[in-house]
Design an enzyme around this catalytic site. Structure first.
Site, PDB file in Angstrom:
ATOM      1  N   LYS A 273      -9.470   1.601  -2.616  1.00 17.12           N
ATOM      2  CA  LYS A 273      -9.733   1.038  -1.279  1.00 17.12           C
ATOM      3  C   LYS A 273     -11.133   1.420  -0.789  1.00 17.12           C
ATOM      4  O   LYS A 273     -11.490   2.610  -0.793  1.00 17.12           O
ATOM      5  CB  LYS A 273      -8.670   1.560  -0.311  1.00 17.12           C
ATOM      6  CG  LYS A 273      -8.715   0.963   1.086  1.00 17.12           C
ATOM      7  CD  LYS A 273      -7.584   1.576   1.925  1.00 17.12           C
ATOM      8  CE  LYS A 273      -7.460   0.952   3.297  1.00 17.12           C
ATOM      9  NZ  LYS A 273      -6.356   1.578   4.063  1.00 17.12           N
TER      10      LYS A 273
ATOM     11  N   CYS B   2      -5.216  -3.426   2.536  1.00 14.82           N
ATOM     12  CA  CYS B   2      -4.987  -3.202   3.968  1.00 14.82           C
ATOM     13  C   CYS B   2      -6.232  -3.413   4.841  1.00 14.82           C
ATOM     14  O   CYS B   2      -6.664  -4.537   5.034  1.00 14.82           O
ATOM     15  CB  CYS B   2      -4.372  -1.812   4.153  1.00 14.82           C
ATOM     16  SG  CYS B   2      -3.521  -1.591   5.746  1.00 14.82           S
TER      17      CYS B   2
ATOM     18  N   GLU C 288       0.849  -1.196   0.000  1.00 13.98           N
ATOM     19  CA  GLU C 288       0.000   0.000   0.000  1.00 13.98           C
ATOM     20  C   GLU C 288       0.891   1.255   0.000  1.00 13.98           C
ATOM     21  O   GLU C 288       1.995   1.247   0.545  1.00 13.98           O
ATOM     22  CB  GLU C 288      -0.868  -0.010   1.269  1.00 13.98           C
ATOM     23  CG  GLU C 288      -1.863   1.137   1.349  1.00 13.98           C
ATOM     24  CD  GLU C 288      -2.737   1.090   2.609  1.00 13.98           C
ATOM     25  OE1 GLU C 288      -2.342   0.441   3.598  1.00 13.98           O
ATOM     26  OE2 GLU C 288      -3.821   1.697   2.592  1.00 13.98           O
TER      27      GLU C 288
HETATM   28  O1  LIG Z   1      -2.445   6.885   4.985  1.00 13.62           O
HETATM   29  C1  LIG Z   1      -1.611   6.301   4.289  1.00 13.62           C
HETATM   30  O2  LIG Z   1      -0.443   6.673   4.111  1.00 13.62           O
HETATM   31  C2  LIG Z   1      -2.028   5.062   3.596  1.00 13.62           C
HETATM   32  N1  LIG Z   1      -3.007   4.352   4.283  1.00 13.62           N
HETATM   33  C3  LIG Z   1      -2.744   3.639   5.377  1.00 13.62           C
HETATM   34  O3  LIG Z   1      -1.639   3.545   5.877  1.00 13.62           O
HETATM   35  C4  LIG Z   1      -3.936   2.976   5.933  1.00 13.62           C
HETATM   36  C5  LIG Z   1      -4.822   4.029   6.503  1.00 13.62           C
HETATM   37  S1  LIG Z   1      -4.059   5.067   7.724  1.00 13.62           S
HETATM   38  N2  LIG Z   1      -3.589   1.990   6.906  1.00 13.62           N
HETATM   39  C6  LIG Z   1      -4.385   0.974   7.177  1.00 13.62           C
HETATM   40  O4  LIG Z   1      -5.413   0.739   6.557  1.00 13.62           O
HETATM   41  C7  LIG Z   1      -3.904   0.101   8.329  1.00 13.62           C
HETATM   42  C8  LIG Z   1      -4.971  -0.825   8.828  1.00 13.62           C
HETATM   43  C9  LIG Z   1      -4.569  -1.448  10.105  1.00 13.62           C
HETATM   44  O5  LIG Z   1      -3.475  -1.280  10.607  1.00 13.62           O
HETATM   45  C10 LIG Z   1      -5.544  -2.300  10.803  1.00 13.62           C
HETATM   46  O6  LIG Z   1      -6.588  -2.682  10.222  1.00 13.62           O
HETATM   47  O7  LIG Z   1      -5.282  -2.621  11.971  1.00 13.62           O
END
Ligand SMILES: O=C(O)CNC(=O)[C@H](CS)NC(=O)CCC(=O)C(=O)O
Length: 277
Positions: free
Chosen positions: A114, A155, A40
């Site tokens: 996503k 993710c 990702e």
């Molecule tokens: O924002 C960004 O740079 C890119 N997107 C992410 O890193 C995303 C949203 S903050 N991370 C996740 O979805 C982690 C999920 C997770 O850790 C869980 O389900 O426990």
């Protein structure tokens, strides 16, 4: 088919990340990989909206996408770009968190935005509000390829079993779950969630992950869980990338999909039911 999952620790500099991935792709292709996958937000891990606004581009101008398409074509490999943060078409002011499947000719075979946004306070000090920066998608994507049918997720989507089940019902044999999983949730949740999605659909799960302490120029520090995983359709972890950057290889045999589904035919046992009232 030999798959290679690139485990990286992206910085917030897209040009630097592009170079890192190109070098690793050459290494993986040299080892005989036919399908290469990246995590990702391959192009930029950041915790600053203003930095993202400054460096992220619309898809049509994105240099990571252009560079990786050219690399896939040059090497003649299938490539899943786990995701790129890209600017959306106006009037949407938020970014899209978009995964791309690239053919060995360098063409875009499919895109997936996503669907589930990580809006979660994971600990007292660690809060994510993904939907403030990213607009969620609303379309599930399964793509037939000569390697098998690929169901695309990203993710946090891994926590939503119905999406993976819908992809399997649509023919997916390989579920891709590129991630930047949080260090707070990763240790307890990452592996069992991925194994559950593999077991309950009888699919290969390929989950390339961001890892480590990310080098970022602005905003709060970010760390991610790592442990890129390959899970067989029987639910066994066949490869684990650990915590450092590197390449995880696995032989993907679609006969194992057929075998798992023949042994435990859950996809044919779905039932309609009433309630709960
Ligand atoms: O924002 C960004 O740079 C890119 N997107 C992410 O890193 C995303 C949203 S903050 N991370 C996740 O979805 C982690 C999920 C997770 O850790 C869980 O389900 O426990």
């Amino acid at each position: 088919m030999k798959a290679a999952l690139l485990q990286i620790s992206s910085s917030d500099d897209p040009a630097e990340n592009l170079e890192t991935v190109r070098v690793m792709m050459r290494e993986a292709a040299g080892q005989g990989a036919e399908f290469i996958l990246t995590p990702e937000v391959t192009n930029c891990v950041s915790s600053s909206r203003s930095h993202q606004k400054a460096v992220l581009q619309p898809e049509s101008e994105d240099q990571t996408l252009a560079g990786l398409r050219a690399e896939a074509k040059g090497l003649g490999v299938w490539l899943l770009i786990g995701s790129l943060g890209v600017k959306s078409a106006p009037p949407e002011t938020r970014f899209a968190n978009r995964s791309f499947l690239i053919t060995p000719q360098g063409e875009i075979a499919a895109r997936y935005d996503k669907i589930h946004m990580f809006d979660v306070q994971v600990t007292e000090t660690e809060t994510y509000r993904e939907s403030e920066g990213f607009a969620p998608g609303d379309r599930a994507v399964a793509v037939e390829t000569p390697l098998g049918t690929v169901g695309m997720t990203i993710c946090y989507d891994v926590r939503f079993a119905y999406l993976h089940r819908a992809l399997a019902h649509a023919g997916a044999q390989i579920l891709t779950v590129p991630a930047a999983f949080s260090p707070a949730t990763g240790p307890a949740h990452w592996e069992p969630l991925l194994r559950a999605r593999a077991i309950e659909t009888g699919s290969w799960v390929l989950a390339p992950a961001q890892c480590g302490a990310h080098k970022i120029s602005e905003g709060k520090p970010r760390r991610t869980h790592g442990h890129s995983l390959v899970v067989s359709p029987w639910g066994e972890v066949v490869a684990d990338g650990g915590t450092e950057p590197g390449i995880v290889y696995a032989e993907i045999d679609l006969a194992q999909v057929a075998r798992a589904r023949a042994q435990i035919p859950v996809l044919t046992h779905d039932r309609q039911f009433e309630g709960p009232a």
